[in-house]
Each structure stands twice: as C-alpha cells, then as structure tokens.
Motif scaffolding. Structure first.
Motif, PDB file in Angstrom:
ATOM      1  N   MET A 101       0.847  -1.197   0.000  1.00  0.00           N
ATOM      2  CA  MET A 101       0.000   0.000   0.000  1.00  0.00           C
ATOM      3  C   MET A 101       0.879   1.243   0.000  1.00  0.00           C
ATOM      4  O   MET A 101       1.812   1.371   0.792  1.00  0.00           O
ATOM      5  CB  MET A 101      -0.893   0.031   1.246  1.00  0.00           C
ATOM      6  N   LYS A 102       0.596   2.155  -0.913  1.00  0.00           N
ATOM      7  CA  LYS A 102       1.334   3.411  -0.965  1.00  0.00           C
ATOM      8  C   LYS A 102       0.891   4.311   0.178  1.00  0.00           C
ATOM      9  O   LYS A 102      -0.292   4.509   0.404  1.00  0.00           O
ATOM     10  CB  LYS A 102       1.078   4.107  -2.305  1.00  0.00           C
ATOM     11  N   THR A 103       1.886   4.843   0.913  1.00  0.00           N
ATOM     12  CA  THR A 103       1.575   5.676   2.059  1.00  0.00           C
ATOM     13  C   THR A 103       1.105   7.051   1.607  1.00  0.00           C
ATOM     14  O   THR A 103       1.743   7.691   0.745  1.00  0.00           O
ATOM     15  CB  THR A 103       2.805   5.846   2.962  1.00  0.00           C
ATOM     16  N   LEU A 104      -0.016   7.520   2.182  1.00  0.00           N
ATOM     17  CA  LEU A 104      -0.529   8.845   1.840  1.00  0.00           C
ATOM     18  C   LEU A 104       0.108   9.892   2.724  1.00  0.00           C
ATOM     19  O   LEU A 104       0.420   9.650   3.894  1.00  0.00           O
ATOM     20  CB  LEU A 104      -2.052   8.890   2.059  1.00  0.00           C
ATOM     21  N   LEU A 105       0.301  11.054   2.163  1.00  0.00           N
ATOM     22  CA  LEU A 105       0.722  12.181   2.972  1.00  0.00           C
ATOM     23  C   LEU A 105      -0.440  12.589   3.867  1.00  0.00           C
ATOM     24  O   LEU A 105      -1.616  12.395   3.507  1.00  0.00           O
ATOM     25  CB  LEU A 105       1.135  13.357   2.080  1.00  0.00           C
ATOM     26  N   PRO A 106      -0.169  13.144   5.046  1.00  0.00           N
ATOM     27  CA  PRO A 106      -1.252  13.519   5.965  1.00  0.00           C
ATOM     28  C   PRO A 106      -2.321  14.387   5.310  1.00  0.00           C
ATOM     29  O   PRO A 106      -3.514  14.182   5.534  1.00  0.00           O
ATOM     30  CB  PRO A 106      -0.516  14.259   7.073  1.00  0.00           C
ATOM     31  N   LYS A 107      -1.911  15.374   4.511  1.00  0.00           N
ATOM     32  CA  LYS A 107      -2.906  16.266   3.903  1.00  0.00           C
ATOM     33  C   LYS A 107      -3.803  15.523   2.918  1.00  0.00           C
ATOM     34  O   LYS A 107      -4.983  15.828   2.762  1.00  0.00           O
ATOM     35  CB  LYS A 107      -2.224  17.449   3.225  1.00  0.00           C
ATOM     36  N   ASP A 108      -3.242  14.505   2.221  1.00  0.00           N
ATOM     37  CA  ASP A 108      -4.054  13.717   1.287  1.00  0.00           C
ATOM     38  C   ASP A 108      -5.049  12.840   2.046  1.00  0.00           C
ATOM     39  O   ASP A 108      -6.199  12.670   1.623  1.00  0.00           O
ATOM     40  CB  ASP A 108      -3.148  12.845   0.421  1.00  0.00           C
ATOM     41  N   ALA A 109      -4.623  12.284   3.169  1.00  0.00           N
ATOM     42  CA  ALA A 109      -5.522  11.468   3.974  1.00  0.00           C
ATOM     43  C   ALA A 109      -6.668  12.303   4.522  1.00  0.00           C
ATOM     44  O   ALA A 109      -7.832  11.875   4.518  1.00  0.00           O
ATOM     45  CB  ALA A 109      -4.752  10.820   5.127  1.00  0.00           C
ATOM     46  N   LEU A 110      -6.356  13.517   4.969  1.00  0.00           N
ATOM     47  CA  LEU A 110      -7.397  14.383   5.516  1.00  0.00           C
ATOM     48  C   LEU A 110      -8.447  14.726   4.474  1.00  0.00           C
ATOM     49  O   LEU A 110      -9.637  14.757   4.760  1.00  0.00           O
ATOM     50  CB  LEU A 110      -6.768  15.665   6.082  1.00  0.00           C
ATOM     51  N   SER A 111      -8.024  14.979   3.240  1.00  0.00           N
ATOM     52  CA  SER A 111      -8.984  15.326   2.190  1.00  0.00           C
ATOM     53  C   SER A 111      -9.860  14.131   1.838  1.00  0.00           C
ATOM     54  O   SER A 111     -11.000  14.287   1.395  1.00  0.00           O
ATOM     55  CB  SER A 111      -8.242  15.826   0.947  1.00  0.00           C
ATOM     56  N   ALA A 112      -9.339  12.915   2.062  1.00  0.00           N
ATOM     57  CA  ALA A 112     -10.126  11.716   1.766  1.00  0.00           C
ATOM     58  C   ALA A 112     -11.149  11.416   2.848  1.00  0.00           C
ATOM     59  O   ALA A 112     -12.209  10.830   2.586  1.00  0.00           O
ATOM     60  CB  ALA A 112      -9.190  10.522   1.597  1.00  0.00           C
ATOM     61  N   LEU A 113     -10.847  11.834   4.074  1.00  0.00           N
ATOM     62  CA  LEU A 113     -11.688  11.463   5.214  1.00  0.00           C
ATOM     63  C   LEU A 113     -12.825  12.469   5.413  1.00  0.00           C
ATOM     64  O   LEU A 113     -12.878  13.191   6.398  1.00  0.00           O
ATOM     65  CB  LEU A 113     -10.832  11.370   6.484  1.00  0.00           C
ATOM     66  N   THR A 114     -13.760  12.480   4.482  1.00  0.00           N
ATOM     67  CA  THR A 114     -14.917  13.359   4.637  1.00  0.00           C
ATOM     68  C   THR A 114     -15.863  12.773   5.682  1.00  0.00           C
ATOM     69  O   THR A 114     -15.868  11.552   5.931  1.00  0.00           O
ATOM     70  CB  THR A 114     -15.665  13.522   3.310  1.00  0.00           C
ATOM     71  N   LEU A 115     -16.685  13.652   6.289  1.00  0.00           N
ATOM     72  CA  LEU A 115     -17.612  13.181   7.316  1.00  0.00           C
ATOM     73  C   LEU A 115     -18.607  12.184   6.741  1.00  0.00           C
ATOM     74  O   LEU A 115     -18.960  11.191   7.389  1.00  0.00           O
ATOM     75  CB  LEU A 115     -18.356  14.374   7.942  1.00  0.00           C
ATOM     76  N   ALA A 116     -19.070  12.410   5.501  1.00  0.00           N
ATOM     77  CA  ALA A 116     -20.040  11.489   4.894  1.00  0.00           C
ATOM     78  C   ALA A 116     -19.437  10.093   4.745  1.00  0.00           C
ATOM     79  O   ALA A 116     -20.101   9.080   5.010  1.00  0.00           O
ATOM     80  CB  ALA A 116     -20.477  12.033   3.536  1.00  0.00           C
ATOM     81  N   ARG A 117     -18.184  10.018   4.327  1.00  0.00           N
ATOM     82  CA  ARG A 117     -17.536   8.712   4.166  1.00  0.00           C
ATOM     83  C   ARG A 117     -17.324   8.024   5.520  1.00  0.00           C
ATOM     84  O   ARG A 117     -17.530   6.812   5.656  1.00  0.00           O
ATOM     85  CB  ARG A 117     -16.198   8.886   3.444  1.00  0.00           C
ATOM     86  N   LEU A 118     -16.913   8.808   6.508  1.00  0.00           N
ATOM     87  CA  LEU A 118     -16.689   8.224   7.829  1.00  0.00           C
ATOM     88  C   LEU A 118     -17.993   7.749   8.460  1.00  0.00           C
ATOM     89  O   LEU A 118     -18.025   6.722   9.135  1.00  0.00           O
ATOM     90  CB  LEU A 118     -15.988   9.235   8.734  1.00  0.00           C
ATOM     91  N   ARG A 119     -19.068   8.477   8.235  1.00  0.00           N
ATOM     92  CA  ARG A 119     -20.373   8.048   8.764  1.00  0.00           C
ATOM     93  C   ARG A 119     -20.805   6.739   8.103  1.00  0.00           C
ATOM     94  O   ARG A 119     -21.375   5.862   8.766  1.00  0.00           O
ATOM     95  CB  ARG A 119     -21.427   9.127   8.533  1.00  0.00           C
ATOM     96  N   ALA A 120     -20.534   6.604   6.795  1.00  0.00           N
ATOM     97  CA  ALA A 120     -20.866   5.355   6.106  1.00  0.00           C
ATOM     98  C   ALA A 120     -20.040   4.204   6.677  1.00  0.00           C
ATOM     99  O   ALA A 120     -20.557   3.103   6.917  1.00  0.00           O
ATOM    100  CB  ALA A 120     -20.621   5.506   4.608  1.00  0.00           C
ATOM    101  N   LEU A 121     -18.747   4.455   6.908  1.00  0.00           N
ATOM    102  CA  LEU A 121     -17.894   3.426   7.507  1.00  0.00           C
ATOM    103  C   LEU A 121     -18.423   3.020   8.883  1.00  0.00           C
ATOM    104  O   LEU A 121     -18.527   1.828   9.200  1.00  0.00           O
ATOM    105  CB  LEU A 121     -16.466   3.954   7.602  1.00  0.00           C
ATOM    106  N   ASN A 122     -18.765   4.002   9.692  1.00  0.00           N
ATOM    107  CA  ASN A 122     -19.274   3.706  11.036  1.00  0.00           C
ATOM    108  C   ASN A 122     -20.550   2.878  10.972  1.00  0.00           C
ATOM    109  O   ASN A 122     -20.741   1.932  11.755  1.00  0.00           O
ATOM    110  CB  ASN A 122     -19.569   5.011  11.787  1.00  0.00           C
ATOM    111  N   ALA A 123     -21.431   3.242  10.057  1.00  0.00           N
ATOM    112  CA  ALA A 123     -22.716   2.546   9.961  1.00  0.00           C
ATOM    113  C   ALA A 123     -22.525   1.087   9.560  1.00  0.00           C
ATOM    114  O   ALA A 123     -23.184   0.187  10.097  1.00  0.00           O
ATOM    115  CB  ALA A 123     -23.625   3.266   8.963  1.00  0.00           C
ATOM    116  N   VAL A 124     -21.612   0.823   8.619  1.00  0.00           N
ATOM    117  CA  VAL A 124     -21.360  -0.559   8.206  1.00  0.00           C
ATOM    118  C   VAL A 124     -20.702  -1.335   9.344  1.00  0.00           C
ATOM    119  O   VAL A 124     -21.038  -2.490   9.615  1.00  0.00           O
ATOM    120  CB  VAL A 124     -20.490  -0.596   6.935  1.00  0.00           C
ATOM    121  N   MET A 125     -19.764  -0.697  10.042  1.00  0.00           N
ATOM    122  CA  MET A 125     -19.114  -1.347  11.182  1.00  0.00           C
ATOM    123  C   MET A 125     -20.138  -1.742  12.249  1.00  0.00           C
ATOM    124  O   MET A 125     -20.040  -2.810  12.855  1.00  0.00           O
ATOM    125  CB  MET A 125     -18.074  -0.405  11.799  1.00  0.00           C
TER     126      MET A 125
END
Length: 298
Positions: A1-25
C-alpha cells in the motif's frame, strides 16, 4: 500500500464517508447501514468505494453475507466514531443556539408571583424566546402540564412523584386579606374562629389557596360559609378592595400591594413550597433551560 501524505488522507476522510464506515461497522452490512442512515445501499457502497480508492487500501472483506472489517479499518473506526460523535455534539450546540434565539416556550402560572418574576428574568437573558403564558387555578395549570398544553409551570405543593421533575424556588403561606379600614386590619394575627363571623370570600374548587383555607377550618373544627366565591385571585383582590369581605391569598402571590392588608392566620402559618416543574418525560432545550434557570445567578 502506498503511504498517503497527511494532507491527502485528511482530504479523503470526509464526514459522509466516515459516517458510512461507522454505519457498516455497527450494522454489519451495506443494506442495514443504508436503512440506518435513510439512504440507499448503493449510496453506502459508493461512499466506501470512494474512501478505499482515496486511501488506496481495502477496508472491508465480504465473508458469506457479512462485511468483515480489516485490521486497519478497525483502527480507523475507533477515531471515526469519535469524529461523528463530535459532529453530533456540534449539531446539538447549533440547534440549541437556534432555539434559544428564536424558540417558543409555553409556561403555566398559578399566581403572578413568583412565576412572572422568573419569566421576566428568563426573557431578560434570552430576549428572543417567545414565551406563551397560561394562567389559572392550581387545578387548571396542573392539568395543563399533565396534558402537555404547557412545557413547564410554576405552582405550590407539586406532588413528589416519579412522573414529575420539580425544583423548589421559594416558600410562602396563605394569609387573610382585608381592606385597610376593616376592623381586623390592625391585628398582627387572626384565627379561623376570628374569621368565622366575617363575610368570607372564597376561591373555587381547584385553587391551591382554597385547599389551604378549607384544611385550616377543618383543623379548627369549624364550618365557614362563603359570602362570595370567585374563580381568580384578581377577583378576590378586587372584592376585598371594594370592602366586600375577607379574602385569602398566598403571601408572595401578587405584585399588587395597594388597597388591602395581609394578616397571618394562625391555622394557615405553615409555609408551602413553590416549584418550577414539568413532566419527567418533557424534552427540549427551552423547558430544560427554564427548569434549571436561577434568576439569582444571572
């Protein structure tokens, strides 16, 4: 897995995506997560595909009919749950602010005081809240609370029962009231026997004042006869001011002080507590704030 820079990870972690992850978990499937969030299964799937693509890793593996989280997903979930909870807390703060800026509160009062003083202090601190006041006898206001017509009320002698929550704000007693020229006006105290021969002005059934008066005469083994029966405290005050007889009121129950004299009655000296109260099931920011509001602290 290619390591993401912190700023790239932050832009990927939108609240909508995290809420979907939480709901599936928390539900174990895309379909159940969609039902919880009131969106389609396809929307949940898309949110997680976008997240996995942005993070360049897999977060779930399908095993039979279940979605099994990877070790990395489980680590992310610990923090993503905290992020969603923080978002909910922020939303609640914003909602409360909006309610305190433009909400409506329904208040029931048995007497002008201490209720009006409390409402006045509350509105001084929250000037944009629209307060609707219903006034009436103890029975009428108590019924308004139990039927949900008002959110919160101020009354004496509220029952100590699980269905209510109450907070004591002061104590007072019932007193006799007479015109300043009445023969009893100079007395420091009277008894029920002293009052038996007077023209008595009573309140209608359901009045907390009248309950105390009736109890006092029963305790003295006396059977008084009312000359006039009125359904409001103001009516009693007006009748006394016009020299129609001896009335009764709570000692701190009115801001009006002219035209009558208060006289303690021996059998009515016991002080009763006034409470701000509501149903235990009552919810909402404004009822909770008013219930806890202490004018002395603001």
């Amino acid at each position: 897995m290619k390591t993401l820079l912190p700023k790239d990870a932050l832009s990927a972690l939108t609240l909508a995506r995290l809420r979907a992850l939480n709901a599936v978990m928390e539900t174990g499937s895309f379909s159940a997560a969609g039902r919880r969030m009131a969106v389609s299964q396809a929307t949940i799937s898309q949110q997680l595909r976008d997240l996995e693509r942005a993070l360049k890793t897999s977060l779930f593996k399908r095993v039979a009919n279940d979605m099994v989280p990877t070790a990395l997903c489980q680590d992310i979930y610990k923090t993503s749950r905290e992020i969603e909870d923080a978002g909910l807390r922020i939303a609640k703060i914003l909602s409360q602010h909006s309610i305190l800026e433009q909400g409506e509160l329904r208040v029931g009062l048995g007497n002008p005081l201490p209720g009006m003083a409390l409402v006045g202090a509350f509105q001084e601190y929250f000037p944009n809240v629209n307060v609707k006041i219903e006034m009436g006898s103890w029975g009428k206001i108590f019924q308004a609370v139990t039927e949900g017509r008002v959110d919160v009320a101020v009354l004496p002698e509220v029952p100590d029962a699980p269905r209510f929550k109450r907070r004591k704000i002061q104590s007072q007693s019932v007193v006799a009231i007479v015109h300043p020229t009445h023969p009893l006006a100079g007395r420091e105290e009277v008894s029920c026997l002293d009052l038996l021969s007077e023209r008595l002005i009573f309140r209608t059934a359901g009045s907390s004042t009248q309950r105390v008066v009736d109890e006092a005469f029963r305790h003295a083994a006396l059977s008084p006869r009312a000359s006039i029966v009125l359904d409001t405290r103001d009516g009693v005050l007006d009748a006394v001011v016009h020299k129609l007889g001896v009335g009764f009121m709570w000692s701190k129950g009115a801001s009006r002080v002219d035209g009558f004299v208060q006289i303690p009655c021996r059998e009515m000296r016991k002080e009763r507590a006034d409470y701000v109260f509501s149903l235990s099931s009552t919810e909402g920011t404004l009822p909770e704030v008013f219930f806890a509001f202490d004018a002395q602290k603001f």
